[in-house]
Design a protein around this motif. Structure first.
Motif, PDB file in Angstrom:
ATOM      1  N   LEU A 155       0.854  -1.184   0.000  1.00 31.10           N
ATOM      2  CA  LEU A 155       0.000   0.000   0.000  1.00 31.10           C
ATOM      3  C   LEU A 155       0.889   1.233   0.000  1.00 31.10           C
ATOM      4  N   TYR A 156       0.526   2.205  -0.820  1.00 31.17           N
ATOM      5  CA  TYR A 156       1.319   3.425  -0.912  1.00 31.17           C
ATOM      6  C   TYR A 156       0.647   4.577  -0.185  1.00 31.17           C
ATOM      7  N   ARG A 157      -0.634   4.753  -0.392  1.00 28.42           N
ATOM      8  CA  ARG A 157      -1.377   5.797   0.315  1.00 28.42           C
ATOM      9  C   ARG A 157      -2.811   5.306   0.526  1.00 28.42           C
ATOM     10  N   PRO A 158      -3.003   4.408   1.496  1.00 29.16           N
ATOM     11  CA  PRO A 158      -4.372   3.948   1.765  1.00 29.16           C
ATOM     12  C   PRO A 158      -5.213   5.101   2.265  1.00 29.16           C
ATOM     13  N   LEU A 159      -6.365   5.280   1.665  1.00 28.08           N
ATOM     14  CA  LEU A 159      -7.181   6.437   1.982  1.00 28.08           C
ATOM     15  C   LEU A 159      -8.511   6.051   2.608  1.00 28.08           C
ATOM     16  N   SER A 160      -9.065   4.939   2.176  1.00 25.38           N
ATOM     17  CA  SER A 160     -10.396   4.563   2.642  1.00 25.38           C
ATOM     18  C   SER A 160     -10.467   3.048   2.763  1.00 25.38           C
ATOM     19  N   ILE A 161     -11.216   2.580   3.768  1.00 26.00           N
ATOM     20  CA  ILE A 161     -11.451   1.151   3.898  1.00 26.00           C
ATOM     21  C   ILE A 161     -12.944   0.911   4.121  1.00 26.00           C
ATOM     22  N   ALA A 162     -13.383  -0.271   3.743  1.00 26.87           N
ATOM     23  CA  ALA A 162     -14.764  -0.694   4.001  1.00 26.87           C
ATOM     24  C   ALA A 162     -14.717  -2.161   4.377  1.00 26.87           C
TER      25      ALA A 162
ATOM     26  N   VAL B  41      -8.977   1.374  -0.548  1.00 31.38           N
ATOM     27  CA  VAL B  41      -8.682   2.292  -1.653  1.00 31.38           C
ATOM     28  C   VAL B  41      -7.274   2.835  -1.440  1.00 31.38           C
ATOM     29  N   ASP B  42      -6.415   2.626  -2.416  1.00 30.89           N
ATOM     30  CA  ASP B  42      -5.067   3.183  -2.383  1.00 30.89           C
ATOM     31  C   ASP B  42      -5.019   4.332  -3.377  1.00 30.89           C
ATOM     32  N   GLN B  43      -5.007   5.545  -2.863  1.00 32.45           N
ATOM     33  CA  GLN B  43      -5.106   6.731  -3.722  1.00 32.45           C
ATOM     34  C   GLN B  43      -3.881   6.902  -4.610  1.00 32.45           C
ATOM     35  N   ARG B  44      -2.710   6.659  -4.090  1.00 27.60           N
ATOM     36  CA  ARG B  44      -1.500   6.869  -4.881  1.00 27.60           C
ATOM     37  C   ARG B  44      -1.343   5.813  -5.979  1.00 27.60           C
ATOM     38  N   ALA B  45      -1.609   4.545  -5.652  1.00 26.72           N
ATOM     39  CA  ALA B  45      -1.480   3.476  -6.645  1.00 26.72           C
ATOM     40  C   ALA B  45      -2.694   3.422  -7.574  1.00 26.72           C
ATOM     41  N   LYS B  46      -3.767   4.128  -7.201  1.00 31.46           N
ATOM     42  CA  LYS B  46      -5.009   4.175  -7.978  1.00 31.46           C
ATOM     43  C   LYS B  46      -5.592   2.780  -8.199  1.00 31.46           C
ATOM     44  N   VAL B  47      -5.763   2.067  -7.088  1.00 35.82           N
ATOM     45  CA  VAL B  47      -6.324   0.719  -7.125  1.00 35.82           C
ATOM     46  C   VAL B  47      -7.273   0.519  -5.945  1.00 35.82           C
ATOM     47  N   ILE B  48      -8.098  -0.515  -6.066  1.00 36.29           N
ATOM     48  CA  ILE B  48      -8.912  -0.983  -4.959  1.00 36.29           C
ATOM     49  C   ILE B  48      -8.550  -2.446  -4.747  1.00 36.29           C
ATOM     50  N   ASP B  49      -8.147  -2.774  -3.523  1.00 36.45           N
ATOM     51  CA  ASP B  49      -7.770  -4.129  -3.163  1.00 36.45           C
ATOM     52  C   ASP B  49      -8.806  -4.715  -2.218  1.00 36.45           C
ATOM     53  N   VAL B  50      -8.858  -6.038  -2.182  1.00 44.91           N
ATOM     54  CA  VAL B  50      -9.704  -6.735  -1.225  1.00 44.91           C
ATOM     55  C   VAL B  50      -8.825  -7.741  -0.487  1.00 44.91           C
ATOM     56  N   VAL B  51      -9.035  -7.831   0.819  1.00 43.16           N
ATOM     57  CA  VAL B  51      -8.342  -8.804   1.646  1.00 43.16           C
ATOM     58  C   VAL B  51      -9.394  -9.721   2.249  1.00 43.16           C
TER      59      VAL B  51
END
Length: 71
Positions: free
Chosen positions: A15-22, A33-43
């Motif tokens: 993660l580079y800049r995690p901004l939001s989680i749900a 949501v990783d704003q810097r990498a411009k991706v959405i990941d799921v764990v």
């Protein structure tokens, strides 16, 4: 994932800049949501498997909302 008392430690990779989680409490998934990498990941919190679910055509991701009851 490691349980410490009433808390659970979750390791998330790259993660580079995690901004939001749900949190989806039904499927036990954590969306990030990783704003810097411009991706959405799921764990997947049951297996600790992390994967990228959205990485194309995201200009400036900022927030995330999910509705676990509708799937």
């Amino acid at each position: 994932m490691r349980r410490v008392g009433d808390k659970t430690e979750i390791r998330v990779n790259d993660l580079y800049r995690p901004l939001s989680i749900a949190y989806d409490w039904i499927a036990q998934n954590l969306y990030i949501v990783d704003q810097r990498a411009k991706v959405i990941d799921v764990v997947d919190l049951t297996s600790q498997h992390q994967r990228n679910i959205i990485s194309d055509n995201i200009q400036d991701p900022r927030a995330l909302a999910i509705d676990p009851l509708t799937g």
